[in-house]
Design an enzyme around this catalytic site. Sequence first.
Site, PDB file in Angstrom:
ATOM      1  N   PRO A  87       0.841  -1.212   0.000  1.00  0.00           N
ATOM      2  CA  PRO A  87       0.000   0.000   0.000  1.00  0.00           C
ATOM      3  C   PRO A  87       0.873   1.258   0.000  1.00  0.00           C
ATOM      4  O   PRO A  87       1.847   1.338   0.733  1.00  0.00           O
ATOM      5  CB  PRO A  87      -0.779  -0.103   1.317  1.00  0.00           C
ATOM      6  CG  PRO A  87      -0.698  -1.523   1.720  1.00  0.00           C
ATOM      7  CD  PRO A  87       0.588  -2.049   1.163  1.00  0.00           C
ATOM      8  N   GLU A  88       0.526   2.197  -0.836  1.00  0.00           N
ATOM      9  CA  GLU A  88       1.266   3.449  -0.883  1.00  0.00           C
ATOM     10  C   GLU A  88       0.536   4.492  -0.040  1.00  0.00           C
ATOM     11  O   GLU A  88      -0.573   4.249   0.457  1.00  0.00           O
ATOM     12  CB  GLU A  88       1.399   3.903  -2.339  1.00  0.00           C
ATOM     13  CG  GLU A  88       2.234   2.934  -3.176  1.00  0.00           C
ATOM     14  CD  GLU A  88       3.547   3.532  -3.664  1.00  0.00           C
ATOM     15  OE1 GLU A  88       3.932   4.620  -3.204  1.00  0.00           O
ATOM     16  OE2 GLU A  88       4.192   2.906  -4.506  1.00  0.00           O
TER      17      GLU A  88
END
Length: 287
Positions: free
Chosen positions: A2-3
């Site tokens: 996840p960014e």
Amino acid sequence: MPELPEVETVRRGLEPVLVGARLTRVRQNRPDLRFPFPDRFVERLEGATVQRIDRRAKYLLAALDTGETWVTHLGMTGRFTLDGAQLGEFEEPAPIAGKHEHMSLCATRNGATTRVGYADARRFGFMGLIATDLVEAHPWFAALGPEPLGNGFSGAHLAQAWAGKTQNVKVSLLDQRTVAGLGNIYVCEALYRARISPLLAAGKVSRPRLETLAAVVRDVLNDAILAGGSTLKDFANVEGGQGYFQHRFDVYGREGQPCNADDCTGVVKRIVQGGRSTFYCPSCQKR
Ligand code: ZN
């Protein structure tokens, strides 16, 4: 992985459920994730009320009325669920049910109780409990640069950080000491939007282009947060998750495909810098 926009989307989804809520029925189903859970984790969360939930880089920080902050890093496949439904959508789908749920609790706020679960199939995520006064000094946070969406991040900040720097701008922008939480996807996208070559030495980027770069970093992140945020209202209906960003990338993952710019006939190229893939258009990112 996840960014930042995905983590921010999760934060915004947890906020209405957790802030002001009292935590009860805390369950911990195994001793560790990537790292061991904190000592007496269940006892220290049980009965606490959440005062606020913040994000720093890709960490979620829930400040408790006990004087401690409950910190979560989602790692690769960490997912929160609310009453069993996955919160947020992610570029990489991950199983959330059954044996992968490693902790859960009930959050009661204004008489309504929501069951919050944490699942993490690959267990690269981790949780901590840190005295709220000491969060900034903690090793997870002490060396982090300014938030890309905060006031401390600007062309002036980049100019100061990169003065005389010979390392290329792509790898330099991934350095968490320069700016916190910015990952590979959004670095590629920002350099494309700023039309800066990823091969250029960081110290050679002109001041006006640094101003542009700081602005487009914020733009690409805000665009992604808005795209994710628009799905949050319906989180209870979300199943699994094909990525909500995938089709929105201009260069990331588009090797060999035509450049999206109207005035460009270039083709997106992939190179490796610092062990990571860089996607860029050699025609409009010439220098
Ligand atoms: Zn191009």
